[in-house]
Design a protein around this motif. Structure first.
Motif, PDB file in Angstrom:
ATOM      1  N   HIS A  41      25.454   2.864  54.466  1.00  0.00           N
ATOM      2  CA  HIS A  41      25.535   4.197  53.901  1.00  0.00           C
ATOM      3  C   HIS A  41      25.172   5.220  54.975  1.00  0.00           C
ATOM      4  N   PHE A  42      25.694   6.420  54.810  1.00  0.00           N
ATOM      5  CA  PHE A  42      25.503   7.485  55.792  1.00  0.00           C
ATOM      6  C   PHE A  42      24.701   8.593  55.133  1.00  0.00           C
ATOM      7  N   TYR A  43      23.497   8.830  55.628  1.00  0.00           N
ATOM      8  CA  TYR A  43      22.616   9.873  55.080  1.00  0.00           C
ATOM      9  C   TYR A  43      22.660  11.103  55.978  1.00  0.00           C
ATOM     10  N   THR A  44      22.858  12.260  55.365  1.00  0.00           N
ATOM     11  CA  THR A  44      22.992  13.501  56.127  1.00  0.00           C
ATOM     12  C   THR A  44      22.028  14.554  55.583  1.00  0.00           C
ATOM     13  N   PHE A  45      21.326  15.218  56.489  1.00  0.00           N
ATOM     14  CA  PHE A  45      20.449  16.337  56.123  1.00  0.00           C
ATOM     15  C   PHE A  45      20.943  17.570  56.864  1.00  0.00           C
ATOM     16  N   VAL A  46      21.288  18.619  56.120  1.00  0.00           N
ATOM     17  CA  VAL A  46      21.791  19.862  56.698  1.00  0.00           C
ATOM     18  C   VAL A  46      20.771  20.966  56.433  1.00  0.00           C
ATOM     19  N   LEU A  47      20.298  21.615  57.494  1.00  0.00           N
ATOM     20  CA  LEU A  47      19.340  22.717  57.376  1.00  0.00           C
ATOM     21  C   LEU A  47      19.979  23.983  57.925  1.00  0.00           C
ATOM     22  N   ARG A  48      19.929  25.067  57.126  1.00  0.00           N
ATOM     23  CA  ARG A  48      20.635  26.303  57.474  1.00  0.00           C
ATOM     24  C   ARG A  48      19.654  27.404  57.865  1.00  0.00           C
ATOM     25  N   PRO A  49      20.143  28.455  58.546  1.00  0.00           N
ATOM     26  CA  PRO A  49      19.267  29.547  58.990  1.00  0.00           C
ATOM     27  C   PRO A  49      18.592  30.318  57.858  1.00  0.00           C
ATOM     28  N   ASP A  50      19.112  30.238  56.636  1.00  0.00           N
ATOM     29  CA  ASP A  50      18.441  30.904  55.523  1.00  0.00           C
ATOM     30  C   ASP A  50      17.426  29.985  54.842  1.00  0.00           C
ATOM     31  N   ALA A  51      17.111  28.854  55.490  1.00  0.00           N
ATOM     32  CA  ALA A  51      16.134  27.876  55.012  1.00  0.00           C
ATOM     33  C   ALA A  51      16.609  27.097  53.787  1.00  0.00           C
ATOM     34  N   THR A  52      17.896  27.190  53.443  1.00  0.00           N
ATOM     35  CA  THR A  52      18.443  26.301  52.419  1.00  0.00           C
ATOM     36  C   THR A  52      18.879  25.005  53.092  1.00  0.00           C
ATOM     37  N   TYR A  53      19.009  23.972  52.296  1.00  0.00           N
ATOM     38  CA  TYR A  53      19.369  22.674  52.859  1.00  0.00           C
ATOM     39  C   TYR A  53      20.261  21.926  51.885  1.00  0.00           C
ATOM     40  N   SER A  54      20.914  20.905  52.405  1.00  0.00           N
ATOM     41  CA  SER A  54      21.690  19.985  51.581  1.00  0.00           C
ATOM     42  C   SER A  54      21.416  18.569  52.047  1.00  0.00           C
ATOM     43  N   ILE A  55      21.403  17.638  51.105  1.00  0.00           N
ATOM     44  CA  ILE A  55      21.295  16.221  51.410  1.00  0.00           C
ATOM     45  C   ILE A  55      22.577  15.557  50.930  1.00  0.00           C
ATOM     46  N   LEU A  56      23.214  14.848  51.824  1.00  0.00           N
ATOM     47  CA  LEU A  56      24.457  14.167  51.485  1.00  0.00           C
ATOM     48  C   LEU A  56      24.299  12.674  51.728  1.00  0.00           C
ATOM     49  N   ILE A  57      24.888  11.888  50.863  1.00  0.00           N
ATOM     50  CA  ILE A  57      24.936  10.439  51.041  1.00  0.00           C
ATOM     51  C   ILE A  57      26.397  10.033  51.019  1.00  0.00           C
ATOM     52  N   ASP A  58      26.834   9.429  52.112  1.00  0.00           N
ATOM     53  CA  ASP A  58      28.239   9.049  52.276  1.00  0.00           C
ATOM     54  C   ASP A  58      29.161  10.265  52.127  1.00  0.00           C
ATOM     55  N   GLY A  59      28.680  11.428  52.599  1.00  0.00           N
ATOM     56  CA  GLY A  59      29.510  12.620  52.588  1.00  0.00           C
ATOM     57  C   GLY A  59      29.501  13.394  51.289  1.00  0.00           C
ATOM     58  N   ARG A  60      28.791  12.906  50.276  1.00  0.00           N
ATOM     59  CA  ARG A  60      28.756  13.593  48.983  1.00  0.00           C
ATOM     60  C   ARG A  60      27.391  14.263  48.808  1.00  0.00           C
ATOM     61  N   GLU A  61      27.436  15.554  48.478  1.00  0.00           N
ATOM     62  CA  GLU A  61      26.184  16.298  48.327  1.00  0.00           C
ATOM     63  C   GLU A  61      25.424  15.815  47.107  1.00  0.00           C
ATOM     64  N   ARG A  62      24.115  15.592  47.280  1.00  0.00           N
ATOM     65  CA  ARG A  62      23.273  15.091  46.193  1.00  0.00           C
ATOM     66  C   ARG A  62      22.227  16.116  45.768  1.00  0.00           C
ATOM     67  N   ASP A  63      21.482  16.656  46.733  1.00  0.00           N
ATOM     68  CA  ASP A  63      20.304  17.444  46.367  1.00  0.00           C
ATOM     69  C   ASP A  63      20.157  18.679  47.246  1.00  0.00           C
ATOM     70  N   PRO A  64      20.846  19.778  46.909  1.00  0.00           N
ATOM     71  CA  PRO A  64      20.634  21.019  47.661  1.00  0.00           C
ATOM     72  C   PRO A  64      19.349  21.705  47.218  1.00  0.00           C
ATOM     73  N   GLY A  65      18.873  22.620  48.016  1.00  0.00           N
ATOM     74  CA  GLY A  65      17.645  23.332  47.648  1.00  0.00           C
ATOM     75  C   GLY A  65      17.210  24.272  48.751  1.00  0.00           C
ATOM     76  N   SER A  66      15.918  24.630  48.739  1.00  0.00           N
ATOM     77  CA  SER A  66      15.374  25.570  49.714  1.00  0.00           C
ATOM     78  C   SER A  66      14.035  25.068  50.232  1.00  0.00           C
ATOM     79  N   MET A  67      13.766  25.354  51.499  1.00  0.00           N
ATOM     80  CA  MET A  67      12.481  24.993  52.082  1.00  0.00           C
ATOM     81  C   MET A  67      11.343  25.750  51.418  1.00  0.00           C
ATOM     82  N   TYR A  68      11.643  26.918  50.858  1.00  0.00           N
ATOM     83  CA  TYR A  68      10.598  27.736  50.237  1.00  0.00           C
ATOM     84  C   TYR A  68      10.078  27.110  48.943  1.00  0.00           C
ATOM     85  N   THR A  69      10.927  26.368  48.260  1.00  0.00           N
ATOM     86  CA  THR A  69      10.534  25.838  46.949  1.00  0.00           C
ATOM     87  C   THR A  69      10.285  24.333  46.932  1.00  0.00           C
ATOM     88  N   ASP A  70      10.936  23.584  47.821  1.00  0.00           N
ATOM     89  CA  ASP A  70      10.890  22.123  47.737  1.00  0.00           C
ATOM     90  C   ASP A  70       9.893  21.475  48.684  1.00  0.00           C
TER      91      ASP A  70
END
Length: 230
Positions: A41-70
């Motif tokens: 499986h391929f695990y991906t963590f994407v972190l953006r300049p607005d401090a939001t993020y996405s977690i993808l597994i095998d290219g499919r987004e699972r758990d988006p959110g924000s560094m401020y809240t999570d």
């Protein structure tokens, strides 16, 4: 940062996302589950300049959110007003007795059941309920700006990544690690994932064939063992 699956026994099957900030490590507050089959499986963590993020597994987004809240990295922007009290005139009764609903005359309503079953017995009379026109909803403690909150516009910025370390503690053989990518180009990263999984079906077929051979060998050993015991 630390990112990746953690499978231990039958209980622990989680995905770790731990960020380091000013010398302290902060685990994500979400309970993230990882994949538990025996395929890659391929695990991906994407972190953006607005401090939001996405977690993808095998290219499919699972758990988006924000560094401020999570993560508990910074104090919350909003806090509850601890000294707030429900106003005296706050009406939280959603339904009230209908003032126009009048109790029937005694000859038309039996209020106490006789000693023998009464076919006309209707039970105690109760005034019907209507919507309360003054209903304001359930009162909740209001949220206010947290005076202790101090924003960090560079919250998302990671220190230069010079090394990648893989932590492995296992009791079963067979774990495989490959294709580790650190990039500031999400489009390119997505392309890499697609290329890696272009042979996904071939991997499944090879795994299923290997499982058939393994089970066949186990059955042969079991038969030989039974013969020796007999």
């Amino acid at each position: 940062m630390m990112f990746g699956p953690d499978i231990c026994g039958t209980q622990t099957k989680k995905l770790h996302v731990i960020l380091s900030y000013q010398g302290q490590n902060y685990p994500i507050k979400k309970d993230l589950q990882c994949e538990t089959d025996k395929l890659t499986h391929f695990y991906t963590f994407v972190l953006r300049p607005d401090a939001t993020y996405s977690i993808l597994i095998d290219g499919r987004e699972r758990d988006p959110g924000s560094m401020y809240t999570d993560w508990d990295i910074l104090p919350p922007r909003k806090i509850k007003e601890v000294n707030a009290k429900k106003p005296a005139d706050w009406d939280d009764r959603e339904y009230i007795d209908d003032p126009n609903h009048v109790k029937p005359e005694p000859h038309d309503w039996i209020w106490k059941a006789p000693k023998i079953p009464n076919p006309q017995y209707k039970g105690p009379w109760k005034r019907k309920k209507i919507k309360n026109p003054n209903y304001k909803g359930k009162w909740k403690i209001p949220w206010i700006d947290n005076p202790g909150f101090e924003d960090d516009p560079d919250l998302y910025v990671l220190k230069p990544i010079k090394y990648v370390r893989i932590e492995v503690w296992q009791v079963n053989a067979g774990s495989v690690y490959d294709n580790i990518l650190i990039s500031d180009d999400p489009v390119y990263a997505k392309k890499v994932v697609e290329e890696v999984f272009s042979n996904r079906e071939a991997e499944k077929e090879a795994f299923e064939e290997a499982e058939k051979l393994r089970k066949a060998r186990e059955e042969e050993v079991l038969v030989e063992t039974n013969c020796l015991l007999n």
